[in-house]
Design a protein around this motif. Structure first.
Motif, PDB file in Angstrom:
ATOM      1  N   GLU A 236      88.781 -62.831  19.631  1.00 13.04           N
ATOM      2  CA  GLU A 236      87.754 -61.922  20.161  1.00 13.04           C
ATOM      3  C   GLU A 236      86.781 -61.443  19.074  1.00 13.04           C
ATOM      4  O   GLU A 236      85.571 -61.407  19.286  1.00 13.04           O
ATOM      5  N   ALA A 237      87.337 -61.052  17.919  1.00 16.15           N
ATOM      6  CA  ALA A 237      86.479 -60.501  16.850  1.00 16.15           C
ATOM      7  C   ALA A 237      85.516 -61.581  16.332  1.00 16.15           C
ATOM      8  O   ALA A 237      84.336 -61.296  16.084  1.00 16.15           O
ATOM      9  N   GLU A 238      86.027 -62.809  16.212  1.00 12.50           N
ATOM     10  CA  GLU A 238      85.161 -63.907  15.735  1.00 12.50           C
ATOM     11  C   GLU A 238      84.061 -64.191  16.758  1.00 12.50           C
ATOM     12  O   GLU A 238      82.911 -64.426  16.396  1.00 12.50           O
ATOM     13  N   ILE A 239      84.429 -64.143  18.046  1.00 13.88           N
ATOM     14  CA  ILE A 239      83.424 -64.381  19.089  1.00 13.88           C
ATOM     15  C   ILE A 239      82.355 -63.278  19.043  1.00 13.88           C
ATOM     16  O   ILE A 239      81.153 -63.554  19.140  1.00 13.88           O
ATOM     17  N   SER A 240      82.776 -62.036  18.831  1.00 13.04           N
ATOM     18  CA  SER A 240      81.791 -60.943  18.717  1.00 13.04           C
ATOM     19  C   SER A 240      80.879 -61.171  17.517  1.00 13.04           C
ATOM     20  O   SER A 240      79.660 -60.945  17.601  1.00 13.04           O
ATOM     21  N   GLY A 241      81.461 -61.616  16.410  1.00 17.01           N
ATOM     22  CA  GLY A 241      80.659 -61.880  15.210  1.00 17.01           C
ATOM     23  C   GLY A 241      79.645 -62.983  15.464  1.00 17.01           C
ATOM     24  O   GLY A 241      78.479 -62.902  15.051  1.00 17.01           O
ATOM     25  N   MET A 242      80.093 -63.995  16.208  1.00 17.78           N
ATOM     26  CA  MET A 242      79.215 -65.128  16.513  1.00 17.78           C
ATOM     27  C   MET A 242      78.070 -64.683  17.428  1.00 17.78           C
ATOM     28  O   MET A 242      76.911 -65.056  17.221  1.00 17.78           O
ATOM     29  N   LYS A 243      78.401 -63.852  18.426  1.00 15.40           N
ATOM     30  CA  LYS A 243      77.352 -63.360  19.342  1.00 15.40           C
ATOM     31  C   LYS A 243      76.323 -62.527  18.581  1.00 15.40           C
ATOM     32  O   LYS A 243      75.122 -62.608  18.839  1.00 15.40           O
ATOM     33  N   GLU A 244      76.809 -61.719  17.654  1.00 16.35           N
ATOM     34  CA  GLU A 244      75.905 -60.882  16.853  1.00 16.35           C
ATOM     35  C   GLU A 244      74.980 -61.771  16.003  1.00 16.35           C
ATOM     36  O   GLU A 244      73.777 -61.528  15.910  1.00 16.35           O
ATOM     37  N   PHE A 245      75.553 -62.811  15.426  1.00 14.81           N
ATOM     38  CA  PHE A 245      74.764 -63.749  14.615  1.00 14.81           C
ATOM     39  C   PHE A 245      73.699 -64.434  15.483  1.00 14.81           C
ATOM     40  O   PHE A 245      72.531 -64.529  15.101  1.00 14.81           O
ATOM     41  N   PHE A 246      74.088 -64.868  16.671  1.00 15.97           N
ATOM     42  CA  PHE A 246      73.130 -65.545  17.557  1.00 15.97           C
ATOM     43  C   PHE A 246      72.036 -64.574  18.018  1.00 15.97           C
ATOM     44  O   PHE A 246      70.885 -64.973  18.211  1.00 15.97           O
ATOM     45  N   THR A 247      72.408 -63.302  18.173  1.00 14.51           N
ATOM     46  CA  THR A 247      71.401 -62.301  18.567  1.00 14.51           C
ATOM     47  C   THR A 247      70.367 -62.122  17.446  1.00 14.51           C
ATOM     48  O   THR A 247      69.154 -62.115  17.689  1.00 14.51           O
ATOM     49  N   TYR A 248      70.854 -62.001  16.211  1.00 17.75           N
ATOM     50  CA  TYR A 248      69.921 -61.927  15.072  1.00 17.75           C
ATOM     51  C   TYR A 248      69.061 -63.199  15.018  1.00 17.75           C
ATOM     52  O   TYR A 248      67.845 -63.126  14.825  1.00 17.75           O
ATOM     53  N   ALA A 249      69.714 -64.364  15.186  1.00 20.83           N
ATOM     54  CA  ALA A 249      68.974 -65.638  15.092  1.00 20.83           C
ATOM     55  C   ALA A 249      67.859 -65.678  16.136  1.00 20.83           C
ATOM     56  O   ALA A 249      66.760 -66.164  15.873  1.00 20.83           O
ATOM     57  N   PHE A 250      68.138 -65.128  17.305  1.00 22.60           N
ATOM     58  CA  PHE A 250      67.110 -65.065  18.353  1.00 22.60           C
ATOM     59  C   PHE A 250      65.952 -64.159  17.915  1.00 22.60           C
ATOM     60  O   PHE A 250      64.781 -64.545  17.998  1.00 22.60           O
ATOM     61  N   TYR A 251      66.269 -62.966  17.411  1.00 22.48           N
ATOM     62  CA  TYR A 251      65.203 -62.051  16.988  1.00 22.48           C
ATOM     63  C   TYR A 251      64.403 -62.602  15.813  1.00 22.48           C
ATOM     64  O   TYR A 251      63.236 -62.267  15.636  1.00 22.48           O
ATOM     65  N   TYR A 252      65.022 -63.473  15.024  1.00 28.38           N
ATOM     66  CA  TYR A 252      64.303 -64.091  13.906  1.00 28.38           C
ATOM     67  C   TYR A 252      63.576 -65.370  14.328  1.00 28.38           C
ATOM     68  O   TYR A 252      63.032 -66.083  13.495  1.00 28.38           O
TER      69      TYR A 252
END
Ligand SMILES: C=C(O[C@@H]1C=C(C(=O)O)C=C[C@H]1O)C(=O)O
Length: 273
Positions: A236-252
């Motif tokens: 779960e924690a890794e999936i949350s980290g991945m979602k956060e990374f993808f969210t940043y990648a989208f904003y960038y």
């Protein structure tokens, strides 16, 4: 039955996931295809391989085509030790970054960290992973995997991007995943990848010993890298980290939408002891 081609890279961090396949310690129907991580992604996209251990950002870019093998990743929960951004001037003043041609995910991670934490938006140029050469042409240099872990020059000005990510978000960071098209892997193939991870993570001493001989480094150094810096369970924690990374990648502006995390569906077979 024709073999299922899976793309892998020859970094120490991948060994716990692929060792049992390389040495035929588990049942499988794979042919291993070796390349650098960024090229494994290209080969998967071009259908030269059926599945591969690919940089997580590659999944995010082409998620509609792909599925992720559950339970497995290459992640850190703090310092990773092998994703290093070396610099030769104050990070706040850097204008150019040379990046390791092997990398896809960590290039984006570097961009996010430099902007969010150091308020700089430098230019990135991909280069062969030679630190001295990179720093002669750019203000900072990103090395990943064995190129960072076994870097010989002794250059000590660097930040660890696993550490920086954890400091920014409090979350793990997922670097790589087993990814393929939905129809490319059977349930047996998925089970074999999971079994391979289990075999590898239970035989870290053997892998560390072989690596210490191959690279001429201490056994304890390899073991602590594979057990204290790296984590192979996609929870779960890794999936949350991945979602956060993808969210940043989208904003960038790196990806056009925030992807769903879609897994292969399979029924786990428990083997009788
Ligand atoms: C932890 C690591 O993760 C790697 C980082 C990758 C990337 O930046 O694209 C790709 C594959 C992983 O091996 C590492 O190589 O040090």
């Amino acid at each position: 039955m024709s073999k299922v081609k899976i793309g892998v890279f020859d970094f120490l961090n991948a060994k716990p996931l692929i060792y049992a396949i390389e040495k035929n310690r588990i049942q499988h129907n794979f042919e291993l295809v070796y390349d650098i991580p960024s090229q494994i992604a290209v080969k998967l996209l071009n259908k030269e391989i059926n599945a591969g251990l690919v940089p997580s950002i590659h999944y995010a870019k082409y998620s509609v085509k792909y599925r992720i093998v559950p339970e497995i990743c290459i992640a850190s929960r703090g310092a990773v030790n092998s994703i290093r951004l070396y610099f030769r001037k104050d990070l706040k003043d850097i204008k150019t970054v040379a990046t390791d041609i092997s990398s896809m995910t960590s290039v984006i991670l570097a961009r996010i960290i430099l902007s969010e934490k150091y308020d700089v938006r430098p230019k990135f140029v991909a280069m062969k992973p030679d630190l001295i050469d990179m720093l002669s042409q750019a203000d900072a240099a990103l090395l990943i995997g064995d190129h960072a872990l076994f870097e010989k020059s002794g250059y000590e000005s660097y930040i660890d991007l696993g550490d920086e990510w954890n400091d920014l978000t409090g979350l793990p960071f997922v670097y790589a995943l087993w990814v393929g098209r939905r129809e490319s892997l059977s349930e047996d193939d998925i089970m074999a990848l999971i079994n391979s991870k289990e075999y590898g993570t239970q035989n870290i001493d053997v892998i560390s010993h072989e690596a210490s001989v191959k690279y001429g480094v201490d056994f304890e150094f390899c073991k602590s890298y594979l057990t204290q810096n790296l984590y192979y369970d996609l929870g779960e924690a890794e999936i949350s980290g991945m979602k956060e990374f993808f969210t940043y990648a989208f904003y960038y502006g790196v990806i056009e939408f925030i992807p769903e995390i879609k897994f292969y569906e399979f029924e786990k077979k428990t083997t009788k002891k």
